[in-house]
Design a protein around this motif. Structure first.
Motif, PDB file in Angstrom:
ATOM      1  N   TRP A  40       0.868  -1.331   0.182  1.00 30.07           N
ATOM      2  CA  TRP A  40       0.065   0.031  -0.023  1.00 30.07           C
ATOM      3  C   TRP A  40       0.955   1.217   0.067  1.00 30.07           C
ATOM      4  CZ3 TRP A  40      -4.878  -0.182  -1.623  1.00 30.07           C
ATOM      5  CH2 TRP A  40      -5.464  -1.223  -1.471  1.00 30.07           C
ATOM      6  N   PHE A  43       2.107   1.772  -3.607  1.00 32.26           N
ATOM      7  CA  PHE A  43       0.964   2.230  -4.404  1.00 32.26           C
ATOM      8  C   PHE A  43       0.257   3.706  -4.084  1.00 32.26           C
ATOM      9  CE2 PHE A  43      -3.827   2.461  -4.667  1.00 32.26           C
ATOM     10  CZ  PHE A  43      -4.026   1.886  -5.975  1.00 32.26           C
ATOM     11  N   THR A  87       6.375  -6.287  -6.321  1.00 34.04           N
ATOM     12  CA  THR A  87       5.442  -7.411  -7.302  1.00 34.04           C
ATOM     13  C   THR A  87       6.348  -8.730  -7.455  1.00 34.04           C
ATOM     14  OG1 THR A  87       4.356  -5.444  -8.554  1.00 34.04           O
ATOM     15  CG2 THR A  87       4.290  -7.473  -9.413  1.00 34.04           C
ATOM     16  N   ALA A 101      -2.882  -8.356  -8.906  1.00 32.63           N
ATOM     17  CA  ALA A 101      -3.662  -7.105  -8.544  1.00 32.63           C
ATOM     18  C   ALA A 101      -2.812  -5.921  -8.140  1.00 32.63           C
ATOM     19  CB  ALA A 101      -4.388  -7.396  -7.138  1.00 32.63           C
ATOM     20  N   ASN A 102      -1.714  -5.931  -7.594  1.00 33.66           N
ATOM     21  CA  ASN A 102      -0.611  -4.802  -7.516  1.00 33.66           C
ATOM     22  C   ASN A 102      -0.331  -4.251  -8.925  1.00 33.66           C
ATOM     23  OD1 ASN A 102       1.141  -2.951  -6.308  1.00 33.66           O
ATOM     24  ND2 ASN A 102       2.919  -4.239  -6.641  1.00 33.66           N
ATOM     25  N   ALA A 104      -2.284  -4.434 -11.780  1.00 32.98           N
ATOM     26  CA  ALA A 104      -3.496  -4.032 -12.680  1.00 32.98           C
ATOM     27  C   ALA A 104      -3.900  -2.692 -11.561  1.00 32.98           C
ATOM     28  CB  ALA A 104      -4.625  -4.936 -12.369  1.00 32.98           C
ATOM     29  N   ALA A 105      -3.951  -2.761 -10.341  1.00 24.32           N
ATOM     30  CA  ALA A 105      -4.421  -1.519  -9.542  1.00 24.32           C
ATOM     31  C   ALA A 105      -3.311  -0.432  -9.756  1.00 24.32           C
ATOM     32  CB  ALA A 105      -4.426  -2.075  -8.231  1.00 24.32           C
ATOM     33  N   SER A 106      -2.127  -0.716  -9.727  1.00 25.96           N
ATOM     34  CA  SER A 106      -1.223   0.306  -9.757  1.00 25.96           C
ATOM     35  C   SER A 106      -1.099   0.911 -11.219  1.00 25.96           C
ATOM     36  CB  SER A 106       0.257  -0.187  -9.669  1.00 25.96           C
ATOM     37  OG  SER A 106       0.503  -0.484  -8.374  1.00 25.96           O
ATOM     38  N   LEU A 108      -3.834   1.116 -13.464  1.00 16.76           N
ATOM     39  CA  LEU A 108      -5.063   1.641 -13.743  1.00 16.76           C
ATOM     40  C   LEU A 108      -5.142   3.103 -12.864  1.00 16.76           C
ATOM     41  CD1 LEU A 108      -7.277  -1.221 -13.683  1.00 16.76           C
ATOM     42  CD2 LEU A 108      -6.784   0.208 -15.600  1.00 16.76           C
ATOM     43  N   THR A 109      -4.794   2.914 -11.795  1.00 16.18           N
ATOM     44  CA  THR A 109      -4.909   4.022 -10.788  1.00 16.18           C
ATOM     45  C   THR A 109      -3.870   5.152 -11.427  1.00 16.18           C
ATOM     46  OG1 THR A 109      -5.507   2.797  -8.937  1.00 16.18           O
ATOM     47  CG2 THR A 109      -4.236   4.878  -8.259  1.00 16.18           C
TER      48      THR A 109
END
Length: 126
Positions: A40, A43, A87, A101-102, A104-106, A108-109
């Motif tokens: 987190w 991120f 990762t 998830a890391n 994809a989320a990183s 996209l965010t």
């Protein structure tokens, strides 16, 4: 002041800000040895840096301001190498879902934050 000194000054502020933010966020979310949980802290700093870079781009700030805040501060605040390392560590310790998830989320965010920041500041290119 030459631009490289502005980059240096921004980096001198961004690097400790990244470290302190990462530690503070991870302390609130981390529960166990490193690499056991979603990263987190990294991120958060990457999302914040992307948002700020988008604002600077949308506001079409001057070259000296961009050197200080964009290249210097955001360059030191954000970290692709730590994102990659964390990762890889997640994947290497059997946490493939968290690794995916890391990523994809990183991504996209990060893209979303830079776009929102630029739009909030007047759109890409002013």
């Amino acid at each position: 002041m030459t631009h490289w000194l502005l980059v240096l000054a921004g980096g001198a502020a961004g690097a400790p800000l990244r470290y302190l933010t990462d530690r503070a966020v991870q302390a609130r979310h981390g529960a166990g040895p490193p690499h056991d949980v979603f990263p987190w802290g990294t991120f958060t700093v990457n999302a914040a840096g992307s948002l700020l870079l988008g604002v600077l781009t949308g506001a079409a700030v001057s070259a000296p301001a961009y050197a200080l805040l964009g290249t210097g501060l955001c360059g030191a605040l954000t970290t692709y190498s730590t994102f990659s390392y964390e990762t890889l560590r997640l994947a290497g310790t059997g946490r493939g879902f968290l690794a995916a998830a890391n990523v994809a989320a990183s991504l996209l965010t990060g893209f979303g934050a830079v776009f929102l920041g630029a739009e909030a500041a007047g759109g890409f290119g002013g």
